[in-house]
Design a protein around this motif. Structure first.
Motif, PDB file in Angstrom:
ATOM      1  N   THR A   6       0.824  -1.206   0.000  1.00  0.00           N
ATOM      2  CA  THR A   6       0.000   0.000   0.000  1.00  0.00           C
ATOM      3  C   THR A   6       0.859   1.256   0.000  1.00  0.00           C
ATOM      4  O   THR A   6       0.644   2.183  -0.778  1.00  0.00           O
ATOM      5  N   LEU A  13      -3.675  -6.921  -1.498  1.00  0.00           N
ATOM      6  CA  LEU A  13      -4.768  -6.251  -0.802  1.00  0.00           C
ATOM      7  C   LEU A  13      -6.099  -6.984  -0.905  1.00  0.00           C
ATOM      8  O   LEU A  13      -7.008  -6.711  -0.128  1.00  0.00           O
ATOM      9  N   LEU A  51      -5.383   1.162  -1.648  1.00  0.00           N
ATOM     10  CA  LEU A  51      -4.161   1.375  -2.422  1.00  0.00           C
ATOM     11  C   LEU A  51      -3.771   2.849  -2.478  1.00  0.00           C
ATOM     12  O   LEU A  51      -2.585   3.185  -2.465  1.00  0.00           O
ATOM     13  N   GLY A  64      -0.920   3.027   6.482  1.00  0.00           N
ATOM     14  CA  GLY A  64      -1.640   1.808   6.098  1.00  0.00           C
ATOM     15  C   GLY A  64      -1.646   0.781   7.217  1.00  0.00           C
ATOM     16  O   GLY A  64      -2.680   0.140   7.488  1.00  0.00           O
TER      17      GLY A  64
END
Length: 289
Positions: free
Chosen positions: A28, A192, A205, A230
């Motif tokens: 990310t 993800l 993202l 993240g």
């Protein structure tokens, strides 16, 4: 929160979920920053939603869904990159078509899988609580691949992200590095999927990197800060969803969305205050004590 921390100490599935979120945060932060700088969120969305075709085909043929997702993501990245380079006049329409075709193929494969009784919602919206420990190794390997490739070609990727024409004049193979960037996006999408699923993957993202971009200008620092953000968002989202038994993926995305909006408002107010101070300096500031 207290109940989550207590359960975390003796519930292996929560420990695995937390580790999966942390591993996903690396992709990310690192790749998401390049996506935000290059402004290719729509292309990344096309890659993400095309992945469902690979997942469905893998299930139909009895293969690992993540491997099918990885193959479909890389293939979609190369195809979408070629479309962008060769068909710029019709780029949006063609990428939208590939987006829809990938999802439709995936749904058809899942529907025709013999004896398949799984929940399609798991792939669409993710379920970090069901990540098996063996897939942590795959996520770790994908993270290592991302870091190695970006470490090796950091300057070239930055050149392509900021100014393709200038990079081409300096002898950079823009086509190769642009396609490489999209392949890195594809790998990150697969990371993800486990956390938030196909539908919400673009938010995770891009939002941490966008938040980091409010406060740092260097891409390297942006990657580090976005990775930390993240990790914080996935961990906190997991904790907040535990006691009320909420879906983890949507909880993480809602949290990320609120943080982004708050950060955008705060950074805008700070920028206005600085502009006002520059245009109308306080006379007291220039006085000698």
């Amino acid at each position: 929160m207290t109940e989550f921390l207590s359960a975390l100490g003796h519930q292996p599935f929560l420990q695995t979920a937390l580790l999966a979120g942390l591993l996903a945060s690396i992709g990310t932060g690192v790749v998401g920053s390049l996506v935000v700088v290059k402004r290719i969120t729509f292309l990344a969305g096309g890659i993400a939603h095309s992945v469902l075709g690979g997942i469905g085909a893998a299930l139909y043929f009895g293969l690992d869904p993540l491997l099918g997702a990885l193959a479909a993501a890389v293939l979609s990245a190369l195809l979408i990159g070629w479309v962008r380079l060769a068909w710029q006049a019709q780029e949006d329409t063609l990428i939208g078509a590939l987006w829809a075709i990938g999802m439709a193929v995936g749904v058809l494969f899942v529907a025709k899988t013999p004896g398949y009784a799984g929940d399609l919602m798991t792939y669409l919206f993710g379920n970090i609580l069901l990540v098996p420990q063996r897939e942590l190794w795959l996520m770790g390997a994908l993270d290592a691949l991302l870091l190695i490739v970006i470490g090796l070609y950091y300057r070239q990727l930055l050149a392509v992200c900021f100014d393709e024409e200038l990079a081409r004049l300096r002898g950079v193979n823009v086509t190769f590095y642009y396609l490489l960037l999209l392949v890195l996006v594809a790998v990150t999408v697969v990371l993800l999927i486990q956390v938030v699923g196909l539908i919400l993957v673009i938010a995770l993202l891009t939002l941490p990197a966008a938040i980091a971009g409010h406060y740092v200008k260097s891409v390297g620092r942006m990657m580090a800060v976005a990775t930390a953000i993240g990790a914080l968002l996935t961990s906190l989202g997991l904790a907040l969803s535990y006691e009320p038994d909420l879906p983890v993926g949507p909880t993480i995305i809602l949290l990320a969305g609120f943080v982004y909006l708050a950060s955008a408002i705060a950074s805008r107010l700070i920028a206005r205050r600085r502009t006002r101070a520059t245009l109308h300096p306080d006379p007291a500031d220039g006085e000698s004590p």
